[in-house]
Design a protein around this motif. Structure first.
Motif: not given
Length: 400
Positions: A192-194, A299-304, A328-333, A335-348
């Motif tokens: 989210x920093x970029x 530590x500025x990382x959002x995980x799900x 959008x909310x994380x960028x405004x605040x 937050x440096x990273x959004x981590x989907x966690x779990x396995x790789x999936x097409x929707x992610x």
């Protein structure tokens, strides 16, 4: 600076508080304390040091003492947590909590040290260290482990490339200990920093489609994003009921399908809220949640760890709309990273090209069972699979 030293704290989980004994193995620091498991995060010196290290430098709440203690209490109440910490003088520079158990590996009985959480759906694991301290911490902890013959195998799960725990594995390999590794999962994440726009890494077709679905939904009612950081509302039950109403509930794999899972997630929500990590996001349609994230921020990382959506709104892609609004909310605040966690999936992958490749790693001790398990897991078993695959490839087609 003094050389780092390693101590080992072992905590048995048994019914009676007077039998719950904290034992620190012989070394530069050694003492015994009797302590109920519920007091582990607050009352024990080693756990306090571990907790302060995690709070200041940790990137994941999953390795905090309170989080781990909650999981062990609900899922492994008879197990034993062992905290390996590395110290430079009076300063704790690294901590590695592990769970000790007797189990089987490829038909060999082993005494295993492994992360204190589910190995089938693991949270990210790491050797927690001060910045730049991973090599010193890994060396100190490994110097303790290599002299200890009370374990046969250390199994570390979901280690990302370049993790601090890689330094521990490197120490083991440099000492001539047998190790083995295999890919475990690939996890998408968003830097989210970029970016300033949640759609930054999406395709034009995806953007147009999701905007159309949002417009169609907004024509039917009011759409709103709500973020919950405490438990003053009934938000946890709302999430559990939403998840249970979908395919997981029908398959018997929802959280509410298991009393233990339900109690654990209620308990961990309290733990996360008390630590300031809770971030349950809800996409509400006319005041009713239609998509939710059971999320945490540290530590500025959002995980799900968990998410759910109302399948009755499937045609409007509420899960994707929620991801957009959360980003959008994380960028405004900031937050440096959004981590989907779990396995790789097409929707992610619709949201990001970035992924983390993780490995499952074994370190085998020079014990009879350790070396036997290493041979079975990384020598005989791969050969047997190769032979089976070759035989399957030359089998005649059915009916020929």
């Amino acid at each position: 600076m003094a050389d780092p030293v390693s101590t080992l704290t072992a905590h048995p989980h048994v019914a009676a508080a007077e039998e719950r004994l904290l034992h620190i193995a012989p070394g530069p620091v050694a003492h015994h304390t009797i302590c109920p498991v519920q007091d582990l995060p607050a009352d024990l010196e080693t756990a306090r040091s571990w907790g302060m290290l995690a709070a200041r430098w940790g990137t994941s709440p999953f390795l905090f003492p309170s989080w781990i203690d909650t999981w062990v209490t609900w899922y492994q109440p008879q197990s034993r947590i062992e905290i390996f910490d590395a110290r430079a003088g009076e300063q704790v520079i690294g901590a590695l909590p592990l769970l000790r158990e007797s189990t089987w590996l490829c038909g060999v009985p082993v005494r295993r040290l492994r992360p204190p959480y589910s190995l089938t759906s693991p949270d990210p694991y790491e050797l927690q260290t001060v910045p730049g301290g991973q090599d010193l911490a890994a060396e100190a902890i490994w110097n303790h482990l290599r002299r200890d013959r009370s374990w046969d195998v250390i199994e570390l799960v979901d280690l990302a490339a370049g993790s601090s725990a890689a330094a521990l594995i490197a120490q083991a390999e440099a000492s001539g200990f047998v190790t083995g590794r295999r890919p475990s999962r690939v996890t998408p994440w968003v830097d989210l920093t970029t970016i300033t726009d949640p759609f930054a890494h999406t395709t034009a077709k995806f953007r147009a489609n999701l905007r159309r679905r949002r417009r169609n939904l907004e024509q039917l009612g009011n759409l709103q994003l709500v973020r919950h950081t405490d438990l003053s509302s009934d938000v946890v039950n709302q999430f559990l009921e939403l998840e249970h109403a979908g395919w997981k509930g029908r398959n018997g794999t929802s959280i509410l399908s298991s009393a233990t899972d339900t109690m654990y997630h209620c308990a961990i929500a309290r733990v996360a809220a008390e630590a300031g990590h809770l971030a349950i996001y809800s996409l509400e349609f006319d005041g009713k949640p239609i998509a939710m994230h059971f999320g945490v921020i540290a530590q500025n990382r959002y995980s799900v760890p968990k998410l759910a959506f109302d399948e009755q709104f499937h045609e409007y892609a509420p899960g994707h709309i929620l991801v957009h609004d959360v980003l959008q909310d994380l960028i405004a605040r900031d937050i440096a990273e959004f981590d989907f966690l779990g396995n790789q999936m097409d929707w992610k992958r619709e949201w990001t090209p970035l992924t983390r490749s993780c490995e499952r790693v074994h370190i085998f001790n020079r014990t009879t069972c350790g070396l036997a398990a290493a041979g079975m897991r990384y020598n005989l078993l791969p050969r047997a699979r190769a032979v089976r695959n070759r035989l399957a490839a030359v089998q005649p087609e059915h009916g020929s």
